[in-house]
Design a protein around this motif. Structure first.
Motif, mmCIF file in Angstrom:
data_model
loop_
_atom_site.group_PDB
_atom_site.id
_atom_site.type_symbol
_atom_site.label_atom_id
_atom_site.label_comp_id
_atom_site.label_asym_id
_atom_site.label_seq_id
_atom_site.Cartn_x
_atom_site.Cartn_y
_atom_site.Cartn_z
ATOM 1 N N LEU A 1 0.850 -1.191 0.000
ATOM 2 C CA LEU A 1 0.000 0.000 0.000
ATOM 3 C C LEU A 1 0.880 1.233 0.000
ATOM 4 C CD1 LEU A 1 -2.784 1.442 0.415
ATOM 5 C CD2 LEU A 1 -2.457 1.114 2.881
ATOM 6 N N GLY A 2 0.456 2.291 -0.717
ATOM 7 C CA GLY A 2 1.172 3.553 -0.701
ATOM 8 C C GLY A 2 0.834 4.405 -1.913
ATOM 9 N N VAL A 3 1.231 5.678 -1.837
ATOM 10 C CA VAL A 3 0.894 6.684 -2.839
ATOM 11 C C VAL A 3 2.112 6.987 -3.709
ATOM 12 C CG1 VAL A 3 0.046 9.051 -3.182
ATOM 13 C CG2 VAL A 3 -0.763 7.710 -1.238
ATOM 14 N N SER A 4 1.882 7.292 -4.974
ATOM 15 C CA SER A 4 2.901 7.792 -5.894
ATOM 16 C C SER A 4 4.028 6.772 -6.056
ATOM 17 C CB SER A 4 3.412 9.154 -5.410
ATOM 18 O OG SER A 4 4.176 9.789 -6.407
ATOM 19 N N TYR A 5 5.290 7.102 -5.681
ATOM 20 C CA TYR A 5 6.339 6.100 -5.876
ATOM 21 C C TYR A 5 6.049 4.843 -5.062
ATOM 22 C CZ TYR A 5 10.721 4.140 -7.320
ATOM 23 O OH TYR A 5 11.636 3.315 -7.914
ATOM 24 N N LEU A 6 5.371 4.981 -3.953
ATOM 25 C CA LEU A 6 5.021 3.820 -3.142
ATOM 26 C C LEU A 6 3.929 2.988 -3.806
ATOM 27 C CD1 LEU A 6 6.065 6.248 -1.234
ATOM 28 C CD2 LEU A 6 5.272 4.789 0.607
ATOM 29 N N ALA A 7 3.294 3.569 -4.845
ATOM 30 C CA ALA A 7 2.399 2.797 -5.717
ATOM 31 C C ALA A 7 3.185 2.196 -6.881
ATOM 32 C CB ALA A 7 1.283 3.690 -6.243
ATOM 33 N N LEU A 8 4.082 3.000 -7.475
ATOM 34 C CA LEU A 8 4.880 2.517 -8.609
ATOM 35 C C LEU A 8 5.669 1.272 -8.232
ATOM 36 C CD1 LEU A 8 6.494 5.870 -9.857
ATOM 37 C CD2 LEU A 8 4.212 4.987 -10.326
ATOM 38 N N SER A 9 6.207 1.244 -7.021
ATOM 39 C CA SER A 9 7.058 0.129 -6.603
ATOM 40 C C SER A 9 6.277 -1.172 -6.447
ATOM 41 C CB SER A 9 7.769 0.474 -5.293
ATOM 42 O OG SER A 9 6.836 0.691 -4.248
ATOM 43 N N GLN A 10 4.960 -1.104 -6.537
ATOM 44 C CA GLN A 10 4.149 -2.315 -6.384
ATOM 45 C C GLN A 10 3.984 -3.092 -7.689
ATOM 46 O OE1 GLN A 10 0.451 -1.695 -4.121
ATOM 47 N NE2 GLN A 10 1.272 0.289 -3.439
ATOM 48 N N TYR A 11 3.946 -2.389 -8.819
ATOM 49 C CA TYR A 11 3.574 -3.045 -10.076
ATOM 50 C C TYR A 11 4.564 -4.131 -10.488
ATOM 51 C CZ TYR A 11 0.344 0.922 -10.746
ATOM 52 O OH TYR A 11 -0.644 1.852 -10.602
ATOM 53 N N LYS A 12 5.842 -3.795 -10.520
ATOM 54 C CA LYS A 12 6.818 -4.766 -11.024
ATOM 55 C C LYS A 12 6.969 -5.966 -10.100
ATOM 56 C CE LYS A 12 9.733 -2.653 -14.454
ATOM 57 N NZ LYS A 12 11.106 -2.632 -14.987
ATOM 58 N N VAL A 13 6.923 -5.724 -8.797
ATOM 59 C CA VAL A 13 7.050 -6.865 -7.888
ATOM 60 C C VAL A 13 5.801 -7.737 -7.971
ATOM 61 C CG1 VAL A 13 6.160 -5.646 -5.855
ATOM 62 C CG2 VAL A 13 7.689 -7.579 -5.558
ATOM 63 N N ALA A 14 4.618 -7.134 -8.148
ATOM 64 C CA ALA A 14 3.406 -7.943 -8.287
ATOM 65 C C ALA A 14 3.454 -8.779 -9.563
ATOM 66 C CB ALA A 14 2.178 -7.049 -8.288
ATOM 67 N N ALA A 15 4.076 -8.236 -10.620
ATOM 68 C CA ALA A 15 4.203 -8.994 -11.870
ATOM 69 C C ALA A 15 5.123 -10.206 -11.714
ATOM 70 C CB ALA A 15 4.715 -8.089 -12.975
ATOM 71 N N LEU A 16 5.986 -10.204 -10.670
ATOM 72 C CA LEU A 16 6.827 -11.367 -10.382
ATOM 73 C C LEU A 16 6.045 -12.461 -9.660
ATOM 74 C CD1 LEU A 16 10.065 -9.575 -9.094
ATOM 75 C CD2 LEU A 16 9.684 -10.575 -11.366
ATOM 76 N N ASN A 17 4.872 -12.108 -9.135
ATOM 77 C CA ASN A 17 4.004 -13.044 -8.418
ATOM 78 C C ASN A 17 4.716 -13.797 -7.290
ATOM 79 O OD1 ASN A 17 1.322 -12.897 -9.804
ATOM 80 N ND2 ASN A 17 2.600 -13.331 -11.577
ATOM 81 N N PRO A 18 5.362 -13.089 -6.346
ATOM 82 C CA PRO A 18 5.932 -13.782 -5.177
ATOM 83 C C PRO A 18 4.817 -14.459 -4.388
ATOM 84 C CG PRO A 18 5.925 -11.394 -4.855
ATOM 85 C CD PRO A 18 5.531 -11.628 -6.276
ATOM 86 N N PRO A 19 5.026 -15.679 -3.944
ATOM 87 C CA PRO A 19 3.929 -16.452 -3.339
ATOM 88 C C PRO A 19 3.243 -15.784 -2.157
ATOM 89 C CG PRO A 19 5.821 -17.865 -3.799
ATOM 90 C CD PRO A 19 6.280 -16.459 -4.048
ATOM 91 N N ALA A 20 3.998 -15.054 -1.338
ATOM 92 C CA ALA A 20 3.406 -14.477 -0.133
ATOM 93 C C ALA A 20 2.648 -13.184 -0.396
ATOM 94 C CB ALA A 20 4.491 -14.223 0.919
ATOM 95 N N LEU A 21 2.815 -12.581 -1.574
ATOM 96 C CA LEU A 21 2.115 -11.335 -1.875
ATOM 97 C C LEU A 21 0.684 -11.669 -2.285
ATOM 98 C CD1 LEU A 21 2.337 -8.237 -2.171
ATOM 99 C CD2 LEU A 21 2.914 -8.613 -4.574
ATOM 100 N N LYS A 22 -0.270 -11.250 -1.486
ATOM 101 C CA LYS A 22 -1.658 -11.651 -1.680
ATOM 102 C C LYS A 22 -2.558 -10.534 -2.196
ATOM 103 C CE LYS A 22 -0.678 -15.749 -0.148
ATOM 104 N NZ LYS A 22 -0.582 -16.876 -1.100
ATOM 105 N N ALA A 23 -2.126 -9.266 -2.122
ATOM 106 C CA ALA A 23 -2.964 -8.159 -2.589
ATOM 107 C C ALA A 23 -2.112 -6.896 -2.639
ATOM 108 C CB ALA A 23 -4.155 -7.943 -1.663
ATOM 109 N N ILE A 24 -2.452 -5.982 -3.564
ATOM 110 C CA ILE A 24 -1.760 -4.695 -3.655
ATOM 111 C C ILE A 24 -2.793 -3.582 -3.798
ATOM 112 C CG2 ILE A 24 0.334 -5.685 -4.659
ATOM 113 C CD1 ILE A 24 -0.571 -4.568 -7.385
ATOM 114 N N ALA A 25 -2.408 -2.395 -3.320
ATOM 115 C CA ALA A 25 -3.267 -1.212 -3.432
ATOM 116 C C ALA A 25 -2.413 -0.022 -3.856
ATOM 117 C CB ALA A 25 -3.985 -0.932 -2.118
ATOM 118 N N PRO A 26 -2.063 0.071 -5.150
ATOM 119 C CA PRO A 26 -1.322 1.236 -5.638
ATOM 120 C C PRO A 26 -2.246 2.453 -5.694
ATOM 121 C CG PRO A 26 -1.836 -0.256 -7.451
ATOM 122 C CD PRO A 26 -2.328 -0.920 -6.197
#
Length: 560
Positions: free
Chosen positions: A175-200
């Motif tokens: 969770l986070g705004v602006s760069y703290l949102a940008l940093s979510q997209y690429k890691v979510a595209a890697l699909n790490p098993p423990a990552l269950k949800a994102i809120a950019p």
């Protein structure tokens, strides 16, 4: 050409009143701070060692008790320890709360870093919160690469670490705004098993198209400030400012910065506001439209960025989202699309649930540009308007006879020729006029006199992308230069940012087309620090005829 078809929208009245209001908010931002209570546990500078030996550091906040707790993570280069400080009985705030106009009050704890979730608020609701200094940022080691695959891999390793801790349930969200949102997209595209949800929460998805070179036009206002500041607060391996100069076209280097949205499959709640079209709005909506997630949700608004993020309604939505996907509670999912419609800066007309964007029931209408500044759905004759690209804007008005909701993107189709212009650019804006005056809306960086919608295009980069373009949302390739010759007539499409706006009966929609950005830059009353490289000379002529009309496509939502 009639005089009434030319205007200078960057010289609107009311600057003095707005300046006084903005200066008052800068001197005393409406930001209240509360101290972290004693029952919240904070571990500072927790070390996580990367595979290559570099140590990243994070601050960890936990509720009382041993847990286990679901984990919320934010990652950024700005410094996790840059938080409000108590000095001589007063709270010292991040200077950006003064630089960026705070038009509505907000409340955060003294552990809240810039644009990060309030860790105290979330810990009090049963979450462990991780605030991570990315590589090269704050107290983390190494040299960072912003928006890079390596940064995403680092974050994925921290996610795996957090999931394996005894105080963790093993389920992690971001969770986070602006760069703290940008940093979510690429890691979510890697699909790490423990990552269950994102809120950019308001984060662009294409650095070229959305931020640094939108429409092929170089943004050298906020972009210059951001590139300078990130270079000072973080130790970076790549000089993005130098690299962007080496890559004026959207080539493989730009592609390397762009997340692959279709690979994101975790549940996502994206904030796609209509009040940040100079930075995040277009890319945020692109994320909602193009991610591969079956569980995807969008929260739209046209209010202030920070007051909205920390506000009660947004927090309720975020909490329900993470309770559902991290705690696996029987909580209803958020609406597929929360749509907020406004008729002015400070008035919400309606909030309703929708299913998609653009709305499937949209009545797409084309208004034709015509003589005397007309903008009409009636067939017209042949004509043209000529304006100075440095000093004037062509103006076209359409009056609504009944209340009309425009929710969706707009597209401007022009037949245009230029003379005496070196590398011409066109800037298009949509204004709402009521009772003879422009109606203001919230805009990027807290600007309170923004347009309804806007777009721009460097004419030499008018080539369309047949793969990415959709019937009502054209995309350009920005890969091939097609210089415009003096007097040559060319057809161009300029996509405009999305909005959700109600026009009352008697209100006017005003289209303005100029060779420069249409808001003043003055730091007191203008759209500071926004600035786009303007056309420096020459004139433009917009042409239309029965067989080749110049049009503005608008998204009319039928009444129900």
């Amino acid at each position: 050409m009639k005089k009434s078809t030319v205007d200078r929208p960057w010289k609107r009245p009311g600057a003095a009143v707005y300046a006084r209001h903005r200066i008052a908010k800068a001197l005393r931002p409406p930001v209240s701070v509360y101290p972290m209570p004693s029952d919240i546990r904070k571990d500072e500078d927790v070390q996580v060692r990367m595979r290559d030996g570099v140590t990243l550091r994070l601050n960890l906040f936990r509720p009382a008790g041993d847990g286990p707790f679901p984990v919320l993570l934010s990652a950024h280069p700005y410094g996790k320890d840059s938080v409000p400080k108590r000095r001589r009985g007063k709270w010292s705030l991040n200077p950006q709360f003064r630089i960026m106009n705070q038009s509505e009050p907000l409340r955060i704890s003294d552990q809240t870093s810039w644009e990060a979730p309030d860790p105290v608020w979330w810990a009090q609701r049963g979450y462990a919160v991780v605030n991570l200094d990315t590589r090269g940022g704050g107290r983390s080691e190494g040299r960072g690469d912003l928006l890079s695959d390596r940064e995403a891999d680092d974050i994925a390793q921290v996610i795996a670490w957090a999931a394996a801790q005894p105080w963790s349930t093993g389920r992690v969200g971001m969770l986070g705004v602006s760069y703290l949102a940008l940093s979510q997209y690429k890691v979510a595209a890697l699909n790490p098993p423990a990552l269950k949800a994102i809120a950019p929460w308001e984060g662009f998805t294409d650095a070229y198209r959305d931020f640094l070179t939108p429409g092929g036009v170089v943004e050298n206002g906020f972009a210059r400030v951001w590139l300078l500041l990130t270079g000072r607060v973080a130790r970076l391996r790549t000089d993005l400012a130098a690299e962007r100069r080496k890559h004026p076209l959207r080539d493989a280097w730009w592609e390397s910065l762009t997340p692959r949205l279709s690979r994101i499959t975790v549940p996502i709640l994206v904030c796609a506001s209509f009040s940040d079209s100079n930075l995040h709005s277009v890319g945020s909506m692109r994320a909602f439209q193009r991610v591969g997630s079956a569980e995807r949700h969008a929260y739209t608004h046209r209010g202030p960025k920070w007051a909205s993020f920390y506000g009660a309604e947004a927090l309720r939505t975020q909490l329900a989202f993470f309770d559902r996907y991290l705690r696996e509670r029987d909580v209803p999912p958020p609406p597929r699309l929360r749509l907020e419609i406004r008729d002015r800066l400070d008035h919400v007309v309606q909030v309703r649930d929708e299913r998609e964007w653009p709305l499937a029931r949209t009545d797409w209408r084309r208004l034709r540009l015509g003589e005397g500044g007309a903008l009409s759905d009636a067939e017209g004759g042949a004509g043209s308007v000529t304006f100075d690209l440095r000093r004037e804007a062509a103006v076209f008005d359409h009056r609504f006879d009944e209340d009309t909701e425009l929710s969706g993107p707009m597209t401007l189709r022009l037949r245009v020729a230029t003379t005496g212009a070196e590398d011409p650019r066109l800037f298009a804006g949509i204004e709402k006029w009521s009772h003879g005056a422009p109606v203001p809306f919230e805009g990027s960086y807290g600007y309170g006199r923004d347009l309804v919608a806007q777009g721009r295009l460097r004419l030499a980069l008018r080539e369309l992308d047949p793969v990415l373009s959709t019937p009502h949302q054209p995309e350009h390739t920005f890969r091939t230069l097609q210089p415009v010759r003096d007097g040559e007539e060319v057809d161009v499409l300029i996509p405009l940012s999305s909005s959700a706006t109600l026009f009352r009966a008697g209100d006017k929609l005003r289209l303005t087309v100029a060779g420069r950005y249409q808001r003043p830059r003055n730091p007191f009353f203008g759209h500071f620090p926004t600035h786009y490289r303007p056309t420096t000379s020459g004139k433009a002529t917009i042409l239309w005829s029965p067989g080749n009309a110049s049009t503005l496509e608008i998204p009319v939502i039928p009444k129900t």
